[in-house]
Design a protein around this motif. Structure first.
Motif, PDB file in Angstrom:
ATOM      1  N   VAL A 142      -8.175  -8.043 -11.883  1.00 52.59           N
ATOM      2  CA  VAL A 142      -7.661  -6.739 -12.333  1.00 52.59           C
ATOM      3  C   VAL A 142      -8.294  -5.601 -11.529  1.00 52.59           C
ATOM      4  O   VAL A 142      -7.709  -4.538 -11.381  1.00 52.59           O
ATOM      5  CB  VAL A 142      -7.903  -6.486 -13.834  1.00 52.59           C
ATOM      6  N   ASN A 143      -9.481  -5.856 -10.995  1.00 54.83           N
ATOM      7  CA  ASN A 143     -10.148  -4.796 -10.234  1.00 54.83           C
ATOM      8  C   ASN A 143      -9.610  -4.648  -8.814  1.00 54.83           C
ATOM      9  O   ASN A 143     -10.022  -3.749  -8.095  1.00 54.83           O
ATOM     10  CB  ASN A 143     -11.648  -5.061 -10.195  1.00 54.83           C
ATOM     11  N   ALA A 144      -8.715  -5.541  -8.422  1.00 57.71           N
ATOM     12  CA  ALA A 144      -8.103  -5.380  -7.091  1.00 57.71           C
ATOM     13  C   ALA A 144      -7.292  -4.098  -7.027  1.00 57.71           C
ATOM     14  O   ALA A 144      -7.029  -3.575  -5.948  1.00 57.71           O
ATOM     15  CB  ALA A 144      -7.206  -6.567  -6.778  1.00 57.71           C
ATOM     16  N   SER A 145      -6.873  -3.589  -8.165  1.00 54.74           N
ATOM     17  CA  SER A 145      -6.142  -2.327  -8.160  1.00 54.74           C
ATOM     18  C   SER A 145      -7.062  -1.187  -8.582  1.00 54.74           C
ATOM     19  O   SER A 145      -6.601  -0.117  -8.943  1.00 54.74           O
ATOM     20  CB  SER A 145      -4.939  -2.413  -9.096  1.00 54.74           C
ATOM     21  N   ARG A 146      -8.376  -1.453  -8.566  1.00 50.83           N
ATOM     22  CA  ARG A 146      -9.288  -0.391  -9.009  1.00 50.83           C
ATOM     23  C   ARG A 146     -10.355  -0.119  -7.954  1.00 50.83           C
ATOM     24  O   ARG A 146     -10.304   0.917  -7.301  1.00 50.83           O
ATOM     25  CB  ARG A 146      -9.930  -0.816 -10.326  1.00 50.83           C
ATOM     26  N   ASN A 147     -11.292  -1.069  -7.772  1.00 50.49           N
ATOM     27  CA  ASN A 147     -12.405  -0.763  -6.870  1.00 50.49           C
ATOM     28  C   ASN A 147     -12.948  -1.993  -6.163  1.00 50.49           C
ATOM     29  O   ASN A 147     -14.016  -1.935  -5.585  1.00 50.49           O
ATOM     30  CB  ASN A 147     -13.524  -0.063  -7.637  1.00 50.49           C
ATOM     31  N   ARG A 148     -12.264  -3.137  -6.212  1.00 51.57           N
ATOM     32  CA  ARG A 148     -12.824  -4.344  -5.615  1.00 51.57           C
ATOM     33  C   ARG A 148     -11.886  -4.890  -4.535  1.00 51.57           C
ATOM     34  O   ARG A 148     -10.693  -4.612  -4.529  1.00 51.57           O
ATOM     35  CB  ARG A 148     -13.058  -5.413  -6.694  1.00 51.57           C
ATOM     36  N   PHE A 149     -12.491  -5.688  -3.661  1.00 56.26           N
ATOM     37  CA  PHE A 149     -11.773  -6.193  -2.491  1.00 56.26           C
ATOM     38  C   PHE A 149     -11.827  -7.717  -2.515  1.00 56.26           C
ATOM     39  O   PHE A 149     -12.904  -8.296  -2.671  1.00 56.26           O
ATOM     40  CB  PHE A 149     -12.411  -5.632  -1.221  1.00 56.26           C
ATOM     41  N   PHE A 150     -10.682  -8.358  -2.384  1.00 57.38           N
ATOM     42  CA  PHE A 150     -10.624  -9.808  -2.565  1.00 57.38           C
ATOM     43  C   PHE A 150     -10.078 -10.476  -1.312  1.00 57.38           C
ATOM     44  O   PHE A 150      -9.222  -9.929  -0.614  1.00 57.38           O
ATOM     45  CB  PHE A 150      -9.713 -10.156  -3.744  1.00 57.38           C
ATOM     46  N   LEU A 151     -10.601 -11.686  -1.085  1.00 61.94           N
ATOM     47  CA  LEU A 151     -10.059 -12.532  -0.023  1.00 61.94           C
ATOM     48  C   LEU A 151      -9.724 -13.873  -0.664  1.00 61.94           C
ATOM     49  O   LEU A 151     -10.560 -14.485  -1.325  1.00 61.94           O
ATOM     50  CB  LEU A 151     -11.092 -12.734   1.088  1.00 61.94           C
ATOM     51  N   CYS A 152      -8.479 -14.309  -0.487  1.00 63.56           N
ATOM     52  CA  CYS A 152      -8.066 -15.575  -1.066  1.00 63.56           C
ATOM     53  C   CYS A 152      -7.640 -16.522   0.053  1.00 63.56           C
ATOM     54  O   CYS A 152      -6.734 -16.196   0.825  1.00 63.56           O
ATOM     55  CB  CYS A 152      -6.921 -15.361  -2.045  1.00 63.56           C
ATOM     56  N   ILE A 153      -8.328 -17.638   0.163  1.00 63.82           N
ATOM     57  CA  ILE A 153      -7.901 -18.670   1.110  1.00 63.82           C
ATOM     58  C   ILE A 153      -7.045 -19.655   0.333  1.00 63.82           C
ATOM     59  O   ILE A 153      -7.466 -20.188  -0.702  1.00 63.82           O
ATOM     60  CB  ILE A 153      -9.115 -19.359   1.756  1.00 63.82           C
ATOM     61  N   GLU A 154      -5.834 -19.873   0.836  1.00 68.62           N
ATOM     62  CA  GLU A 154      -4.867 -20.615   0.040  1.00 68.62           C
ATOM     63  C   GLU A 154      -4.941 -22.110   0.321  1.00 68.62           C
ATOM     64  O   GLU A 154      -5.297 -22.535   1.424  1.00 68.62           O
ATOM     65  CB  GLU A 154      -3.461 -20.061   0.319  1.00 68.62           C
TER      66      GLU A 154
END
Lengths: 182, 460
Positions: A142-154
């Motif tokens: 939920v924080n991806a739209s707020r203040n956090r940065f995510f990396l997802c390896i599929e």
């Protein structure tokens, strides 16, 4: 970035970072490690990711250009057909094909089609609307739209290994690493 | 979209954002206005007053539809009364929103990020008000669809050589593109609201509106392309719309209308009145919603500068009108100008000169530009002045026809005022609803303003 592959047990592994700098660096390392099927999630556009993740897609621009040309041609044809072919009205011998008088509507048709295509093209090419996506299964996402940065390896990545990839992401010093359920 | 920038503070009137803001705080602050803030009594009272004012429109339009345009003060020779005055006034107000969201984006003016969402909303609501007047003025509004080219059993088509038909295309395109631009800008913020919402209703509503936006890097690439292209398309569009509105006048042969300066002078006037309206709305909103850290005095100062600059262009337009009427050596032009200044409506002319030329001169002073109450009063005066300008252009040019036997006077009736104030009610109602249910400041664009959020040297 890619559609899910139901064959594997999970969608992928996701790491969370505090700053965009960390995310960009993580993406670089993941590319260097050989991972290709991954996506970054940010609360605002981060330009540095374009080159790192090789994100180059100019189809929106191309579609807008084509739609604009179609709008211009279509708009003018409409005016010409109505005023010169279907309903010719001779006013004091003035030319039926009144080019200067046809410019404003032609212009508006150009803008209308190009503008609608820009918005719809962006939404469709992004695969939206998408009522369900696995990344939202990660609680902290939920924080991806707020203040956090995510990396997802599929998990569709050929190098993907449930434990190995998670260990690799852990080595990038993230705040958290989580598995992404389908 | 735009590079996050260092926030210059050296000009001495404060930064773009208040101190101590970070990604989380701006997200929570702006979305909190929608999600967490209790509906205040002030908001309910404001909405109630606006909604009641809007009933004037309902009543005015009802009476109009029952009895016809004769209930208005229009006559021959003054066939265009309040309806056209209000149409031009509203559509002009809308133009500032597009200028802020599109042109300032292309010019990399990142200070616009705090105000563009609100200004775009204002654009849409103003265009909604404007669009109603030509339809109401038609006499038989239920036949408004005749304006569009569709194959019909009458075997005729609209007269595409008429500026009034151009207007139909210009205004409908403008309304559509403004809506699309606004919605595209909202998508990432709707996702923020969806993710922050705790109530099921909010989650479902914002979730559906956000289309499943997840902030993917690839999506942002296409998103920025689309935004920039929309801005690039909206920029000539906004210029074309008011140009075409001015063609409604300039293409005719009426003295006082038939002038080549009309298109640029109308566009400048539109931006002038629009910025004044943005100030009129923004000053109370930032006060009541505690958004002074996001919409700072620096924003107001910048908007005041744009108001002054466009006001000077408008002043130049007035002077050129005066000069043309003299230099043309046309009896009718000369008489029109003399009558405009000293005729029965002369008072309106001098009032508009006072409001539109004299008042904005105070904005040369930085003390005035940064003094919020005075700025608010000036913006109100400019709004009134720009309405008077359209009234003077429409009425004084028409009421003295070429032959004295065709002269007349225009006195607006209560129904003219009912519809006019009714649209102000509609506009304010929509604004009140907007600030309650949607984020009035673009959250993701504010995030980009935060200097700490730049990608700096890689973290080891």
């Amino acid at each position: 970035m890619t559609e899910m592959a139901p064959s594997s047990a999970i969608y992928g592994v996701m790491a969370e970072f505090e700053t965009p700098g960390q995310l960009v660096e993580a993406c670089k390392k993941a590319r260097a490690e050989g991972y290709r099927r991954m996506d970054a999630y940010t609360p605002y556009p981060v330009e540095e990711l374009h080159d790192v993740l090789h994100l180059h897609d100019h189809r929106v621009s191309l579609f807008v250009l084509l739609a604009g040309l179609f709008g211009a041609a279509g708009g003018y044809s409409l005016l010409y057909y109505c005023s010169a072919i279907s309903y010719p009205l001779n006013v004091g011998g003035r030319p039926l094909n009144s080019i200067p008088m046809f410019i404003p509507i032609t212009f508006e048709c150009t803008i209308l089609l190009a503008g609608l295509t820009a918005a719809i093209g962006m939404i469709v090419l992004n695969g939206l609307p998408k009522p369900y996506h696995p990344v939202f299964n990660v609680e902290r996402f939920v924080n991806a739209s707020r203040n956090r940065f995510f990396l997802c390896i599929e998990s569709t990545d050929p190098l993907f290994d449930r434990d190995g990839t998670a260990r690799f992401l852990e080595s990038l010093d993230p705040d958290e690493v989580a598995e992404v359920a389908h | 979209m735009i590079e996050p920038v260092e926030l210059p503070t050296k000009i001495g009137i404060g930064p773009l954002l208040g101190p101590g803001q970070n990604l989380a705080s701006v997200s929570d602050k702006i979305s909190g206005v929608v999600l967490n803030r209790k509906t205040t009594l002030g908001w309910i009272a404001g909405l109630f007053v606006s909604f009641m004012l809007m009933q004037g429109l309902l009543l005015g339009a009802g009476v109009l539809f029952l009895k016809g345009v004769g209930v208005w003060g229009i006559n021959i020779p003054i066939g265009w009364g309040f309806a056209i005055v209000n149409f031009v006034w509203w559509i002009g107000i809308g133009h500032a929103g597009t200028l802020i969201s599109a042109i300032l984006l292309l010019l990399n003016q990142s200070w616009r990020n705090s105000i563009n969402r609100f200004a775009e909303a204002m654009t849409m609501f103003a265009v909604a008000c404007a669009g109603m007047f030509p339809v109401l003025h038609m006499g038989r509004p239920w036949l408004a669809y005749w304006l569009f080219p569709y194959p019909n059993t009458m075997n005729i088509w609209p007269q595409f050589r008429s500026p009034l038909v151009w207007d139909v295309f210009a205004v409908s395109t403008y309304a559509t593109i403004s809506l699309v631009f606004w919605y595209v800008g909202l998508i990432p913020d709707l996702a923020t609201l969806r993710d922050k919402a705790t109530k099921r209703f909010h989650q479902v509503t914002f979730g559906a509106l956000a289309l499943g936006w997840r902030g993917s890097a690839m999506h942002w690439v296409r998103y920025e392309q689309a935004s920039l292209l929309l801005a690039g398309l909206a920029t000539p569009l906004v210029v074309s719309v008011h140009t075409i509105v001015s063609f409604d006048f300039a293409v005719s042969i009426v003295p006082g209308w038939h002038t080549t300066i009309f298109p640029p002078y109308f566009v400048a006037g539109a931006i002038y009145s629009g910025f004044a309206m943005v100030l009129t709305l923004m000053i109370p909103v930032r006060q009541f919603y505690g958004l002074k850290d996001l919409i700072t005095v620096r924003h107001l100062n910048n908007m005041a500068k744009v108001t002054l600059a466009t006001g000077l262009v408008v002043a130049y337009g007035y002077m050129m009108e005066l000069f043309f009427s003299f230099y043309s050596a046309s009896t009718y032009e000369g008489f029109m100008m003399h009558n405009r200044m000293f005729g029965p409506y002369g008072g309106f002319y001098w009032a508009l000169i006072t409001c539109n030329i004299v008042t904005p001169q105070f904005l040369w002073s930085k003390r005035v530009r940064t003094n919020v109450p005075i700025l608010f009063v000036i913006s109100l005066i400019v709004n009134v002045g720009m309405w008077l300008e359209r009234f003077v252009i429409v009425v004084t040019s028409l009421h003295r026809d070429f032959l004295p036997s065709s002269w007349g006077m225009y006195y607006p009736t209560v129904w003219d005022f009912a519809v006019f104030f009714g649209t102000i009610g509609l506009f304010l109602t929509l604004i009140f609803l907007f600030i309650r249910v949607l984020p009035m400041i673009s959250i993701f664009e504010i995030r980009m303003l935060l200097p700490a959020q730049r990608v700096k040297e890689p973290v080891k």
